[in-house]
Design a protein around this motif. Sequence first.
Motif, mmCIF file in Angstrom:
data_model
loop_
_atom_site.group_PDB
_atom_site.id
_atom_site.type_symbol
_atom_site.label_atom_id
_atom_site.label_comp_id
_atom_site.label_asym_id
_atom_site.label_seq_id
_atom_site.Cartn_x
_atom_site.Cartn_y
_atom_site.Cartn_z
ATOM 1 N N ARG A 32 45.108 -16.323 29.960
ATOM 2 C CA ARG A 32 45.117 -16.988 28.647
ATOM 3 C C ARG A 32 46.540 -17.312 28.210
ATOM 4 N NH1 ARG A 32 45.996 -16.401 23.380
ATOM 5 N NH2 ARG A 32 46.968 -14.376 23.766
ATOM 6 N N LYS A 33 47.466 -16.377 28.459
ATOM 7 C CA LYS A 33 48.848 -16.603 28.055
ATOM 8 C C LYS A 33 49.481 -17.760 28.827
ATOM 9 C CE LYS A 33 49.874 -11.956 26.343
ATOM 10 N NZ LYS A 33 50.628 -10.695 26.574
ATOM 11 N N ARG A 34 49.117 -17.911 30.091
ATOM 12 C CA ARG A 34 49.619 -19.058 30.853
ATOM 13 C C ARG A 34 49.078 -20.364 30.268
ATOM 14 N NH1 ARG A 34 50.466 -18.204 37.281
ATOM 15 N NH2 ARG A 34 51.315 -16.093 37.238
ATOM 16 N N PHE A 35 47.834 -20.319 29.868
ATOM 17 C CA PHE A 35 47.208 -21.493 29.259
ATOM 18 C C PHE A 35 47.901 -21.834 27.945
ATOM 19 C CE2 PHE A 35 43.029 -23.113 27.238
ATOM 20 C CZ PHE A 35 43.279 -24.406 27.662
ATOM 21 N N VAL A 36 48.185 -20.812 27.152
ATOM 22 C CA VAL A 36 48.880 -21.019 25.880
ATOM 23 C C VAL A 36 50.262 -21.618 26.120
ATOM 24 C CG1 VAL A 36 49.922 -19.835 23.905
ATOM 25 C CG2 VAL A 36 47.619 -19.203 24.658
ATOM 26 N N ARG A 37 50.989 -21.115 27.108
ATOM 27 C CA ARG A 37 52.336 -21.619 27.407
ATOM 28 C C ARG A 37 52.287 -23.103 27.767
ATOM 29 N NH1 ARG A 37 55.070 -20.262 31.531
ATOM 30 N NH2 ARG A 37 57.129 -20.437 30.590
ATOM 31 N N ALA A 38 51.279 -23.481 28.554
ATOM 32 C CA ALA A 38 51.153 -24.894 28.918
ATOM 33 C C ALA A 38 50.849 -25.737 27.683
ATOM 34 C CB ALA A 38 50.062 -25.066 29.969
ATOM 35 N N ALA A 39 49.919 -25.268 26.867
ATOM 36 C CA ALA A 39 49.497 -26.045 25.703
ATOM 37 C C ALA A 39 50.603 -26.199 24.673
ATOM 38 C CB ALA A 39 48.270 -25.389 25.059
ATOM 39 N N THR A 40 51.542 -25.271 24.643
ATOM 40 C CA THR A 40 52.605 -25.320 23.638
ATOM 41 C C THR A 40 53.913 -25.863 24.197
ATOM 42 O OG1 THR A 40 53.112 -22.985 24.099
ATOM 43 C CG2 THR A 40 51.626 -23.451 22.258
ATOM 44 N N ALA A 41 53.865 -26.488 25.367
ATOM 45 C CA ALA A 41 55.064 -27.124 25.923
ATOM 46 C C ALA A 41 55.561 -28.212 24.973
ATOM 47 C CB ALA A 41 54.762 -27.717 27.295
ATOM 48 N N THR A 42 56.855 -28.451 24.981
ATOM 49 C CA THR A 42 57.442 -29.411 24.036
ATOM 50 C C THR A 42 57.983 -30.663 24.702
ATOM 51 O OG1 THR A 42 59.532 -28.199 24.151
ATOM 52 C CG2 THR A 42 58.011 -27.616 22.367
ATOM 53 N N GLU A 47 26.671 -11.312 14.593
ATOM 54 C CA GLU A 47 26.993 -12.325 13.599
ATOM 55 C C GLU A 47 28.414 -12.835 13.813
ATOM 56 O OE1 GLU A 47 27.112 -12.892 8.739
ATOM 57 O OE2 GLU A 47 26.536 -10.985 9.638
ATOM 58 N N GLY A 48 28.551 -14.153 13.796
ATOM 59 C CA GLY A 48 29.879 -14.748 13.963
ATOM 60 C C GLY A 48 30.262 -14.951 15.405
ATOM 61 N N ALA A 49 29.354 -14.642 16.364
ATOM 62 C CA ALA A 49 29.716 -14.743 17.766
ATOM 63 C C ALA A 49 29.935 -16.176 18.198
ATOM 64 C CB ALA A 49 28.620 -14.113 18.639
ATOM 65 N N ASN A 50 29.371 -17.133 17.468
ATOM 66 C CA ASN A 50 29.495 -18.529 17.852
ATOM 67 C C ASN A 50 30.643 -19.238 17.171
ATOM 68 O OD1 ASN A 50 27.246 -18.431 19.559
ATOM 69 N ND2 ASN A 50 25.856 -18.709 17.821
ATOM 70 N N ALA A 51 31.528 -18.520 16.477
ATOM 71 C CA ALA A 51 32.675 -19.157 15.835
ATOM 72 C C ALA A 51 33.601 -19.729 16.885
ATOM 73 C CB ALA A 51 33.439 -18.125 14.991
ATOM 74 N N THR A 52 34.081 -20.943 16.633
ATOM 75 C CA THR A 52 34.964 -21.584 17.596
ATOM 76 C C THR A 52 36.338 -20.949 17.560
ATOM 77 O OG1 THR A 52 33.807 -23.666 17.322
ATOM 78 C CG2 THR A 52 36.001 -23.782 18.268
ATOM 79 N N HIS A 53 36.856 -20.614 18.752
ATOM 80 C CA HIS A 53 38.165 -19.990 18.852
ATOM 81 C C HIS A 53 39.048 -20.841 19.740
ATOM 82 C CE1 HIS A 53 41.123 -17.228 20.696
ATOM 83 N NE2 HIS A 53 41.188 -16.752 19.476
ATOM 84 N N ASP A 54 40.222 -21.169 19.276
ATOM 85 C CA ASP A 54 41.160 -21.965 20.048
ATOM 86 C C ASP A 54 42.153 -21.033 20.723
ATOM 87 O OD1 ASP A 54 43.071 -23.588 21.079
ATOM 88 O OD2 ASP A 54 43.450 -24.733 19.242
ATOM 89 N N PRO A 55 42.038 -20.829 22.065
ATOM 90 C CA PRO A 55 42.898 -19.873 22.730
ATOM 91 C C PRO A 55 44.344 -20.309 22.788
ATOM 92 C CG PRO A 55 41.685 -21.113 24.356
ATOM 93 C CD PRO A 55 41.144 -21.511 23.000
ATOM 94 N N THR A 56 44.606 -21.579 22.539
ATOM 95 C CA THR A 56 45.988 -22.043 22.600
ATOM 96 C C THR A 56 46.773 -21.695 21.350
ATOM 97 O OG1 THR A 56 45.522 -24.221 21.644
ATOM 98 C CG2 THR A 56 45.247 -23.991 24.007
ATOM 99 N N THR A 57 46.060 -21.286 20.292
ATOM 100 C CA THR A 57 46.753 -20.917 19.054
ATOM 101 C C THR A 57 46.461 -19.490 18.638
ATOM 102 O OG1 THR A 57 44.918 -21.680 17.679
ATOM 103 C CG2 THR A 57 46.622 -23.282 18.210
ATOM 104 N N ASN A 58 45.424 -18.880 19.303
ATOM 105 C CA ASN A 58 44.980 -17.540 18.941
ATOM 106 C C ASN A 58 44.491 -17.485 17.503
ATOM 107 O OD1 ASN A 58 44.438 -15.013 19.975
ATOM 108 N ND2 ASN A 58 46.255 -14.092 19.073
ATOM 109 N N GLN A 59 43.978 -18.648 17.022
ATOM 110 C CA GLN A 59 43.433 -18.714 15.668
ATOM 111 C C GLN A 59 42.026 -19.277 15.742
ATOM 112 O OE1 GLN A 59 44.992 -17.705 12.892
ATOM 113 N NE2 GLN A 59 46.770 -17.068 14.079
ATOM 114 N N LYS A 60 41.184 -18.902 14.779
ATOM 115 C CA LYS A 60 39.866 -19.518 14.690
ATOM 116 C C LYS A 60 39.988 -20.943 14.185
ATOM 117 C CE LYS A 60 36.813 -15.556 14.308
ATOM 118 N NZ LYS A 60 35.732 -14.931 13.515
ATOM 119 N N ASP A 61 39.169 -21.818 14.782
ATOM 120 C CA ASP A 61 39.177 -23.221 14.404
ATOM 121 C C ASP A 61 37.939 -23.491 13.581
ATOM 122 O OD1 ASP A 61 38.901 -26.342 16.283
ATOM 123 O OD2 ASP A 61 39.295 -25.920 14.177
ATOM 124 N N ASP A 62 38.083 -23.729 12.304
ATOM 125 C CA ASP A 62 36.923 -23.910 11.427
ATOM 126 C C ASP A 62 36.499 -25.346 11.298
ATOM 127 O OD1 ASP A 62 38.408 -21.396 9.361
ATOM 128 O OD2 ASP A 62 36.820 -21.166 10.847
#
Length: 243
Positions: A147-157, A226-241
């Motif tokens: 996941r961290k490798r994925f995050v690093r790629a997604a946050t490239a500048t 409950e809440g298991a289907n909440a969308t989670h964005d692994p590139t930000t480690n935040q829930k996407d509402d």
Amino acid sequence: MTTNTPAIPAPASPHSPPPPRRRAPLTLVGAAVDQRITELQRGYLADRSGAVATLARLRRGAGKPANTTPDLWGLGADEAIHQAHADGALSTEQAERAEEAAHIALTLWALHQQSHHTQRMHLRYGPELGAAVRRLMPGTEVDDPIRKRFVRAATATTPTMLAQRLRDIVTLLRREAIALDYGLLADQLHQWQRPGGAEQVRRSWGRSFHAHRNPKDVPDPAGAPEGANATHDPTTNQKDDTQ
């Protein structure tokens, strides 16, 4: 008198994977990359010497900017881009972004395909990057190092930084023989370079990561917490509402 009553389809099992979704039509960049990779892939799988040699040269460009690899001129998917520029359909800036996207996608695929002589690592309508990364995690738990490798790629500048970080991910995908849709990736790499495009691409990668489940890993919704289907964005480690 008999009547033909339409058959009622059986309800889908909660454990069945969702039906595949066809992506939007490719743009000029993605279509050019898809066509060129399909041609080279066919030759490589048939062990044609020309295709094998071309892939070896293309691999050397993985993670490097397009303008630093003149040895690859004429080997990529640039002809359609150059023609569109000559016809005025693309500005010089747009053509440069398109060339960079095509170069990154094509050289990453060449790395991905290496040593796979019977399997295609580019699949038209195949998995998006996020879904492919999720396939590296066979269980229901998220593998944090991946996941961290994925995050690093997604946050490239920069495009070069992005290419280098995607190279690390592609190496993992090659090891597990997990394919990608490189036409789609090329379009996303092109979009990523536009103003606001990186955010849109990150969102798409994050959603495909979250949405993918191996059939054996799909939980029964009736027993899901409950809440298991909440969308989670692994590139930000935040829930996407935003749905």
